[in-house]
Every structure is written in C-alpha cells, then in structure tokens.
Write an enzyme that holds these catalytic residues in place. Sequence first.
Site, PDB file in Angstrom:
ATOM      1  N   ASN A 129       0.866  -1.181   0.000  1.00 50.48           N
ATOM      2  CA  ASN A 129       0.000   0.000   0.000  1.00 50.48           C
ATOM      3  C   ASN A 129       0.901   1.228   0.000  1.00 50.48           C
ATOM      4  O   ASN A 129       1.462   1.588   1.034  1.00 50.48           O
ATOM      5  CB  ASN A 129      -0.917  -0.014   1.229  1.00 50.48           C
ATOM      6  CG  ASN A 129      -1.833   1.194   1.302  1.00 50.48           C
ATOM      7  OD1 ASN A 129      -1.801   2.080   0.445  1.00 50.48           O
ATOM      8  ND2 ASN A 129      -2.642   1.251   2.336  1.00 50.48           N
ATOM      9  N   ARG A 147      -2.770  -2.168  -3.244  1.00 52.48           N
ATOM     10  CA  ARG A 147      -3.939  -1.330  -3.008  1.00 52.48           C
ATOM     11  C   ARG A 147      -3.871  -0.136  -3.950  1.00 52.48           C
ATOM     12  O   ARG A 147      -2.867   0.568  -3.999  1.00 52.48           O
ATOM     13  CB  ARG A 147      -3.969  -0.848  -1.564  1.00 52.48           C
ATOM     14  CG  ARG A 147      -5.193   0.035  -1.287  1.00 52.48           C
ATOM     15  CD  ARG A 147      -5.000   0.889  -0.069  1.00 52.48           C
ATOM     16  NE  ARG A 147      -6.179   1.727   0.175  1.00 52.48           N
ATOM     17  CZ  ARG A 147      -6.138   2.896   0.783  1.00 52.48           C
ATOM     18  NH1 ARG A 147      -4.990   3.384   1.212  1.00 52.48           N
ATOM     19  NH2 ARG A 147      -7.238   3.587   0.965  1.00 52.48           N
ATOM     20  N   ARG A 196     -10.798  15.996   7.712  1.00 54.15           N
ATOM     21  CA  ARG A 196     -11.706  16.318   6.610  1.00 54.15           C
ATOM     22  C   ARG A 196     -13.054  16.765   7.165  1.00 54.15           C
ATOM     23  O   ARG A 196     -13.573  16.187   8.118  1.00 54.15           O
ATOM     24  CB  ARG A 196     -11.912  15.110   5.697  1.00 54.15           C
ATOM     25  CG  ARG A 196     -10.661  14.634   4.994  1.00 54.15           C
ATOM     26  CD  ARG A 196     -10.975  13.444   4.105  1.00 54.15           C
ATOM     27  NE  ARG A 196      -9.757  12.748   3.713  1.00 54.15           N
ATOM     28  CZ  ARG A 196      -9.639  11.417   3.664  1.00 54.15           C
ATOM     29  NH1 ARG A 196     -10.659  10.652   3.982  1.00 54.15           N
ATOM     30  NH2 ARG A 196      -8.488  10.864   3.308  1.00 54.15           N
ATOM     31  N   HIS A 242     -12.912   2.950   0.794  1.00 50.05           N
ATOM     32  CA  HIS A 242     -12.866   1.950   1.872  1.00 50.05           C
ATOM     33  C   HIS A 242     -13.573   0.658   1.471  1.00 50.05           C
ATOM     34  O   HIS A 242     -13.990  -0.133   2.328  1.00 50.05           O
ATOM     35  CB  HIS A 242     -13.509   2.476   3.169  1.00 50.05           C
ATOM     36  CG  HIS A 242     -12.802   3.632   3.789  1.00 50.05           C
ATOM     37  ND1 HIS A 242     -13.476   4.699   4.355  1.00 50.05           N
ATOM     38  CD2 HIS A 242     -11.492   3.901   3.936  1.00 50.05           C
ATOM     39  CE1 HIS A 242     -12.609   5.578   4.832  1.00 50.05           C
ATOM     40  NE2 HIS A 242     -11.390   5.110   4.587  1.00 50.05           N
ATOM     41  N   GLU A 245      -7.808  -5.268   5.836  1.00 51.67           N
ATOM     42  CA  GLU A 245      -7.747  -4.962   4.410  1.00 51.67           C
ATOM     43  C   GLU A 245      -6.622  -5.720   3.725  1.00 51.67           C
ATOM     44  O   GLU A 245      -6.756  -6.135   2.564  1.00 51.67           O
ATOM     45  CB  GLU A 245      -7.580  -3.452   4.228  1.00 51.67           C
ATOM     46  CG  GLU A 245      -8.804  -2.664   4.671  1.00 51.67           C
ATOM     47  CD  GLU A 245      -8.579  -1.173   4.701  1.00 51.67           C
ATOM     48  OE1 GLU A 245      -8.917  -0.514   3.699  1.00 51.67           O
ATOM     49  OE2 GLU A 245      -8.079  -0.673   5.723  1.00 51.67           O
TER      50      GLU A 245
END
Length: 395
Positions: free
Chosen positions: A10, A87, A237, A176, A381
Amino acid sequence: MPARNILVINCGSSSIKFALVNEEQAAFPLQGLAERLGSPEAVLHWQLGEAKESLDIPHADHRAALERLLPLAQEAAGGHLDGIGHRVVHGGEHFTGSTLIDDAVLDAVRTAAQLAPLHNPANLTGIEAAMALFPGLPQVSVFDTAFHQTMPEYAYRYAVPEFLYREHGVRRYGFHGTSHLYVSKRAAELTGLPVNDSCWLTAHLGNGSSTCAIVNGESRDTSMGLTPLEGLAMGTRSGDVDPNLHNYLARNLGWTLDQVDRMLNHESGLKGLSGLSNDMRTLYEARIAGHAGASLAFEVFCYRLAKSLAGMACALPRLDGLVFTGGIGENSSAIRARTLEHLKLFNFKLDDEANARCIRGVAGEIQATGSPRVMVVPTNEERQIAIDTLTLLDA
C-alpha cells in the site's frame, strides 16, 4: 500444495505499508512500514514474528525502499512469493473488481489519477517499482472503489448536468471498499448468515471514515463520493458542507480554491472543531477533562455518523446488523454508545459490558437482549487484498 504467500503493498506519497499474508496463518509472518521516503529521515520499520527492527534508508525513494523490503518478504516466505497485491485507491468506472496488472490496467490507473491526485500516482509508483524488481511475479490491483460499483445509478449520480458525468466522470464512487467488503463477509461468518442473503450497515471509522449499506454481499450505497471528502466528519476532513461554501469564502475572505481545498481536507473535521487534535483518543481524554472543543468534536462526529447510518438504511430491505470497524470503530466504546443513542427509532440497545470488552482486536456482538444486532468486527484490508489476489491466481 504448500500454503501460498502474498505480499500486500500500500503505497502513499511518501510511505509504503506492507504485509506478507500466508493463506493458512492468522498472523502476518512479516509486516512493516517505510516512511518519510525521499527525505534524509527515510526509515524502514518491520516486524518479523515477535521481533521488531528498523533501518535508516536516507533519501530512499519507493523503488529503493522496495529493494530493501522485498528480500525480507522473500525470506519470511521461505524463498517463495506467489504474488503481490497492490492497493489502488481509485479505479473510476473501469474496474468492478480486482484485476491482474497489465499495460492496459496501468493506463487506466493513470487516467483515474485525475480523480485521486494524492493517491493514484503513489499507488502507481509502487506498482511500477515492484514490476521492475519482480517482472515474472503475478501482480494484482485491488481498488478501493471497485466494491461500490454495484450501487444503483440513483445512488451514485449527482443532480448535476448530464455532460459532467458522461464526459468528466463526475459521480459518486465511494472508498474503503476493501474494508466494507471484508467486515460484512466476516460478520456473516460470525453470525452464521449466508453472505448472499444478509443485509448490513457498516461503519469504517478512523482518520478517514465512511458508512456503507450492503445487501447480499454488494454495496448499495456509501457515504463517500467523487472524492473521500464527502460524507462523515473525519480526522481532518470536513465531510459534507454546503457546496456554495467555496464561493462564500472566496467572496468574503478572498480565499483561492487551493486554500479552501486545503482547509476542508487538512484543517477541518475533528482537528478543526476541537482546535486540539485529529486523534479521537486525545479528544476523548480532553473531553473527560472538560475541554469544550474536544466535547463538540466528539458530539458532531457521533451525530453525523448516526445521521449517515440512518440514511444508509434506505438502501436495505431489512437489517441483519450494524458493524463498527476501523481504528475508532474497533476501539472506542464511547463512540459506539453515543452514536446509537442518536438512533432511537432503530431501537438499538447496548450491553455495556460487551461493548466495553470489544476493543484491541476483540470481535463480538454488543447489543442487549431485544435489540437489533450490533457488532464490532476488526477490519483486515491486507488479508482481503491477499484473498482477491489468490482468487485471481486460481482463476
């Protein structure tokens, strides 16, 4: 046949998170992080079994870091890697699932970079470096957006002129996806329900957060949109704001689009509300100590999360359970409790002892008797990326 080993990579703009996944072992034989790449402070951290080590790699770029970590992965795999799973954040509408990487896939990832300029170029750098170092090894792209390509058009389209979608790809994509897929499948396994006959609300909560409605193993709606900025209040965010905020700030403060973009992505959310931190653990402690900003950030986070979950329920024919996951979702019993207090119409009730017990990787059901099912399911993940990679190798 011996158990196969998949290296999961990743790549961020200045980092590489990696894990070696063995299909028959619950724990990762090897995992680690290369960070601050491109700087004098670049360093490689890894854990092999119980042993933790670090190596300074000053000024190393992604390829140089991979040249250091790939031999570690080969050694941990007993000299035999079966594939590499990458990823990739944004696949646009090109990809509805994971795919073996070839030149056409690389071109599509480059094209989608305009939708994820902070993420896809870094993902691409890692792919190209790994392919150069291991040209004969199967490599797979696993897209955050792919799982959400099953959303119906009325869920993914914005109410804007048609040409913006047809010619410029302006639509809701969601992110996600790997996590939402993994925890919904795991929740079905833990409860003995068939994946293809179960309905879930999932909440992936961390520095980036999103919710998802999942029906029979497919995403039907999710809170993130064209970019990961839409939806919940997150670490830095803002989540949803009035779309005319850009114009208001430009007119009244003279801000440029870049200034507004930076504020919404890097200076808002928990950090902006609290004036203290984007870390929920820090904020929870400060809230207990009476910090007003931390308390406000906590309350906004929980209310916006509850509001999103209630909205996601519109996509479900029934509800088999609500699943919390991610760093906050797995570890903050207080967030789970306060969020459910806002969902009174769903008749959720918590077992306080079970809720307190489900932290630090402990999975389980946390509802009281008579309540709809509520679960904590740790995400994985890396394992889902490895599963996707192995499935493609088998095919």
